[in-house]
Motif scaffolding. Structure first.
Motif, PDB file in Angstrom:
ATOM      1  N   ARG A  38       0.834  -1.209   0.000  1.00  0.00           N
ATOM      2  CA  ARG A  38       0.000   0.000   0.000  1.00  0.00           C
ATOM      3  C   ARG A  38       0.867   1.256   0.000  1.00  0.00           C
ATOM      4  N   GLU A  39       1.943   1.247   0.799  1.00  0.00           N
ATOM      5  CA  GLU A  39       2.824   2.410   0.832  1.00  0.00           C
ATOM      6  C   GLU A  39       3.516   2.612  -0.521  1.00  0.00           C
ATOM      7  N   ALA A  40       3.968   1.535  -1.143  1.00  0.00           N
ATOM      8  CA  ALA A  40       4.614   1.663  -2.444  1.00  0.00           C
ATOM      9  C   ALA A  40       3.635   2.140  -3.506  1.00  0.00           C
ATOM     10  N   ARG A  41       2.391   1.681  -3.423  1.00  0.00           N
ATOM     11  CA  ARG A  41       1.375   2.141  -4.376  1.00  0.00           C
ATOM     12  C   ARG A  41       1.121   3.633  -4.232  1.00  0.00           C
ATOM     13  N   ASP A  42       0.993   4.105  -2.980  1.00  0.00           N
ATOM     14  CA  ASP A  42       0.737   5.533  -2.760  1.00  0.00           C
ATOM     15  C   ASP A  42       1.909   6.387  -3.229  1.00  0.00           C
ATOM     16  N   LYS A  43       3.140   5.917  -2.959  1.00  0.00           N
ATOM     17  CA  LYS A  43       4.310   6.686  -3.388  1.00  0.00           C
ATOM     18  C   LYS A  43       4.491   6.629  -4.894  1.00  0.00           C
ATOM     19  N   LEU A  44       4.107   5.504  -5.489  1.00  0.00           N
ATOM     20  CA  LEU A  44       4.243   5.383  -6.937  1.00  0.00           C
ATOM     21  C   LEU A  44       3.316   6.348  -7.669  1.00  0.00           C
ATOM     22  N   MET A  45       2.174   6.598  -7.083  1.00  0.00           N
ATOM     23  CA  MET A  45       1.249   7.563  -7.685  1.00  0.00           C
ATOM     24  C   MET A  45       1.759   8.995  -7.535  1.00  0.00           C
ATOM     25  N   GLY A  46       2.716   9.188  -6.608  1.00  0.00           N
ATOM     26  CA  GLY A  46       3.294  10.507  -6.446  1.00  0.00           C
ATOM     27  C   GLY A  46       4.588  10.645  -7.228  1.00  0.00           C
ATOM     28  N   THR A  47       5.577  11.313  -6.623  1.00  0.00           N
ATOM     29  CA  THR A  47       6.845  11.578  -7.335  1.00  0.00           C
ATOM     30  C   THR A  47       8.061  11.164  -6.525  1.00  0.00           C
ATOM     31  N   THR A  48       7.875  10.414  -5.427  1.00  0.00           N
ATOM     32  CA  THR A  48       8.995  10.063  -4.551  1.00  0.00           C
ATOM     33  C   THR A  48       9.592   8.732  -4.980  1.00  0.00           C
ATOM     34  N   HIS A  49      10.824   8.765  -5.540  1.00  0.00           N
ATOM     35  CA  HIS A  49      11.556   7.563  -5.944  1.00  0.00           C
ATOM     36  C   HIS A  49      10.636   6.579  -6.684  1.00  0.00           C
ATOM     37  N   PRO A  50      10.172   6.945  -7.832  1.00  0.00           N
ATOM     38  CA  PRO A  50       9.177   6.105  -8.509  1.00  0.00           C
ATOM     39  C   PRO A  50       9.709   4.739  -8.925  1.00  0.00           C
ATOM     40  N   LYS A  51      10.947   4.672  -9.401  1.00  0.00           N
ATOM     41  CA  LYS A  51      11.456   3.390  -9.891  1.00  0.00           C
ATOM     42  C   LYS A  51      11.634   2.393  -8.757  1.00  0.00           C
ATOM     43  N   ILE A  68      -2.214  -4.802  -8.993  1.00  0.00           N
ATOM     44  CA  ILE A  68      -1.691  -5.131 -10.324  1.00  0.00           C
ATOM     45  C   ILE A  68      -2.142  -4.094 -11.352  1.00  0.00           C
ATOM     46  N   ASN A  69      -3.332  -3.571 -11.193  1.00  0.00           N
ATOM     47  CA  ASN A  69      -3.802  -2.528 -12.119  1.00  0.00           C
ATOM     48  C   ASN A  69      -2.909  -1.288 -12.053  1.00  0.00           C
ATOM     49  N   VAL A  70      -2.481  -0.929 -10.848  1.00  0.00           N
ATOM     50  CA  VAL A  70      -1.542   0.199 -10.717  1.00  0.00           C
ATOM     51  C   VAL A  70      -0.206  -0.151 -11.349  1.00  0.00           C
ATOM     52  N   LEU A  71       0.225  -1.403 -11.152  1.00  0.00           N
ATOM     53  CA  LEU A  71       1.497  -1.852 -11.726  1.00  0.00           C
ATOM     54  C   LEU A  71       1.463  -1.799 -13.256  1.00  0.00           C
ATOM     55  N   LEU A  72       0.364  -2.229 -13.834  1.00  0.00           N
ATOM     56  CA  LEU A  72       0.250  -2.205 -15.297  1.00  0.00           C
ATOM     57  C   LEU A  72       0.133  -0.786 -15.843  1.00  0.00           C
ATOM     58  N   ALA A  73      -0.473   0.105 -15.060  1.00  0.00           N
ATOM     59  CA  ALA A  73      -0.617   1.490 -15.517  1.00  0.00           C
ATOM     60  C   ALA A  73       0.734   2.191 -15.614  1.00  0.00           C
ATOM     61  N   LYS A  74       1.682   1.848 -14.748  1.00  0.00           N
ATOM     62  CA  LYS A  74       3.003   2.469 -14.749  1.00  0.00           C
ATOM     63  C   LYS A  74       4.058   1.606 -15.431  1.00  0.00           C
ATOM     64  N   ARG A  75       3.648   0.506 -16.039  1.00  0.00           N
ATOM     65  CA  ARG A  75       4.604  -0.460 -16.574  1.00  0.00           C
ATOM     66  C   ARG A  75       5.423   0.120 -17.731  1.00  0.00           C
ATOM     67  N   ASN A  76       4.784   0.843 -18.620  1.00  0.00           N
ATOM     68  CA  ASN A  76       5.480   1.351 -19.803  1.00  0.00           C
ATOM     69  C   ASN A  76       6.585   2.345 -19.462  1.00  0.00           C
ATOM     70  N   VAL A  77       6.541   2.916 -18.291  1.00  0.00           N
ATOM     71  CA  VAL A  77       7.545   3.914 -17.912  1.00  0.00           C
ATOM     72  C   VAL A  77       8.851   3.244 -17.492  1.00  0.00           C
ATOM     73  N   TYR A  78       8.767   2.081 -16.858  1.00  0.00           N
ATOM     74  CA  TYR A  78       9.948   1.468 -16.235  1.00  0.00           C
ATOM     75  C   TYR A  78      10.350   0.134 -16.854  1.00  0.00           C
ATOM     76  N   ILE A  79       9.465  -0.497 -17.629  1.00  0.00           N
ATOM     77  CA  ILE A  79       9.740  -1.826 -18.159  1.00  0.00           C
ATOM     78  C   ILE A  79       9.772  -1.772 -19.676  1.00  0.00           C
ATOM     79  N   SER A  80      10.730  -2.483 -20.258  1.00  0.00           N
ATOM     80  CA  SER A  80      10.825  -2.552 -21.709  1.00  0.00           C
ATOM     81  C   SER A  80       9.635  -3.310 -22.295  1.00  0.00           C
TER      82      SER A  80
END
Length: 559
Positions: A229-242, A327-339
């Motif tokens: 949950r903490e990683a999801r909230d931070k991923l939606m923000g701008t703190t160390h996204p990768k 997983i939906n959050v993971l897939l939404a940000k996938r194109n930014v960090y994964i080839s």
């Protein structure tokens, strides 16, 4: 490779050494042979650069055998298994070189070399003559099978009359290989396999069968869920996204593995297309009507995904609503960090075609969650834990078979390798069974299960036996002090018409010590002697006859 290194991947220098070693092996007279192998591009680059790999890659027979194993499988992960198999044969070849002077494995395939194979296998598996034990029992156990397969591969190459192997008389070589294989089939077990199997079973017996505790599993689950949950909230923000993207992937991987209790490979190799493309099956109405209301809700809350498991078998995976949202959050940000070339759902952000290691992910999260024993958190032990706890539930045979199929194995495999007998459970159940049989009252519990038998009924026999033995000892000691073998209560014989009153009543000596007898005979005249007279005696005798029915005239102590 250094044991103290935390990152077990090959460094840039080691990659260069492996490439140089592969170049030296593949540019000799057999360059055309190596160019035709899949090993050159899939296995050779990941092999460590040392004398063992050099000996294995330089032997045509070993490479042909490894190529045949590689072509049997489609999954790319098999290359690690092939690399280990080649290095095992490389170690064996180096040992045979020191003992016999033969440079290639084909020259050792002769009947007179059988004892050399036995000695070399003992050396590479760490055999101790004093204790008659192996350090690597599994290596010694399967080496016999590997050598028989090597004989089959050499036979194939000789029949095809390949020019890659140096030989003078192919028929002579075929006869020698056939005789050597016969020795492997008939005498390898007495030399190596039987002792290695016993050693392996003894090591399993001596090693404590530990599993993760339920409290630790709950603690681990709560910690990983909080981190997700903490990683999801931070991923939606701008703190160390990768870093948060990687942490979220690791947490989802751990939660999926903990929920389904699957093998690590069956979860970490899951592809994005398999998760997204869920084919809807035609469900029969009878099955839906047989479900309860709560079960119908669960079918709507969980998502079922089928992936390939061990042996290319279809394995189902269940994803709860919470995991689906992550997983939906993971897939939404996938194109930014994964080839885009990376097909895996739990992809490694630092690579183009790699996946996260489930083993290292579980180990790291277990250490951070501060569970009591982090070494117990492996996929195999988690599978054994749920299979063992399942014994407490009273499930039917069909439910048991369906659960085993969901876990990816048969009922026999589930009961033999995954279900462990708990000491407390085994002691309680088996002791109840033994007490029931020893009580001699098996007919009383005919048609009942162990759950239907009360533990007090089973223990009753032992306690009654001890009481009877104690009473018998007291009776024998007291009978020696009594003035007569029977206590006769005399009544008033003046009324001869009353036959029942004319007969004396005999009371068993054990009744003299009962509270009922003492309560009736509280009169001082009753305690003055063993013979009672008077009208009051008739009333007391009537009461005693009601409390203690008449015994046979024969004294039971004199039987």
């Amino acid at each position: 490779m250094c044991k103290l290194r935390t990152d077990q991947s090959l460094t840039a220098r080691e990659h260069h050494l492996s490439s140089a070693q592969m170049f030296a092996m593949c540019t000799g007279p057999n360059c055309n042979f190596y160019e035709s192998l899949r090993l050159k591009n899939e296995v050779f680059p990941i092999m460590r650069s040392d004398d063992i790999s050099k000996a294995a890659m330089g032997d045509v027979l070993i490479c042909s055998y490894a190529e045949s194993l590689l072509r049997k499988h489609r999954r790319p992960q098999i290359k690690n298994v092939i690399s280990n198999k080649m290095r095992e044969l490389g170690r064996l070849l180096l040992t045979l070189r020191e003992a016999s002077g033969c440079q290639i494995l084909l020259d050792t395939l002769k009947p007179e070399m059988f004892d050399h194979f036995v000695a070399a296998t003992k050396i590479i598996s760490g055999y101790n003559e004093e204790t008659q034990s192996f350090k690597a029992s599994s290596l010694a156990l399967h080496m016999g099978t590997t050598l028989k397969q090597i004989c089959d591969m050499a036979t194939k190459l000789l029949i095809k009359k390949t020019k890659l192997l140096p030989y003078e008389d192919s028929e002579k070589c075929l006869k020698e290989i056939k005789r050597l294989k016969n020795l492997f089939e008939n005498h390898w077990s007495s030399k190596i396999s039987s002792l290695a199997l016993k050693n392996l079973n003894e090591n399993k017996y001596e090693k404590p069968k530990l599993m993760p505790l339920t409290t630790d599993i709950m603690k681990f689950n709560n910690y990983v869920s909080r981190q997700a949950r903490e990683a999801r909230d931070k991923l939606m923000g701008t703190t160390h996204p990768k870093a948060n993207f990687r942490l979220l992937s690791e947490c989802i991987l751990a939660l999926t593995l903990l929920l389904n209790r699957k093998r690590i490979g069956e979860v970490q190799f899951l592809k994005v297309e398999n998760y997204i493309d869920v084919s809807m099956q035609n469900v029969q109405e009878e099955f839906l009507q047989a479900l309860s209301e709560s079960e119908k809700i669960l079918t709507k809350s969980f998502k079922r995904v089928v992936t390939l498991g061990k042996g290319s078998k279809p394995i189902p995976l269940l994803f709860s609503t919470t995991i689906q949202e992550l997983i939906n959050v993971l897939l939404a940000k996938r194109n930014v960090y994964i080839s885009q070339k990376n097909p895996y759902l739990f992809a490694n952000p630092n690579t183009t075609d790699k996946y996260l290691s489930g083993y290292h992910t579980i180990k790291k999260l277990a250490e951070n969650s501060e569970v009591s024993n982090t070494t117990l958190f492996t996929s195999t032990r988690l599978r054994k834990q749920i299979a063992t706890v399942l014994q407490v539930l009273n499930i039917t045979e069909s439910e048991f078979e369906q659960f085993a199929r969901f876990m990816g194995h048969t009922k026999k495999t589930h009961a033999t390798y995954y279900r462990l007998s708990q000491d407390v459970y085994e002691t309680a159940k088996i002791s109840k069974m033994l007490l029931t049989i020893n009580s001699g009252k098996t007919q009383k519990y005919q048609g009942k299960t162990l759950e239907d038998i009360e533990i007090s009924d089973a223990i009753e026999t032992d306690s009654d036996t001890e009481t009877e033995e104690k009473d018998a000892g007291e009776e024998s000691s007291k009978s020696s002090r009594l003035p007569s073998k029977e206590i006769i209560l005399e009544e008033n014989y003046t009324d001869a018409s009353d036959d029942s009153a004319a007969r004396p009543s005999r009371v068993h000596p054990k009744a003299l010590h009962s509270n009922a007898y003492k309560a009736v005979c509280r009169d001082p005249a009753a305690t003055a002697g063993s013979r009672l007279h008077g009208s009051d005696c008739q009333d007391r005798n009537a009461t005693l006859r009601a409390l203690f029915p008449a015994r046979p005239t024969e004294n039971p102590l004199l039987r």
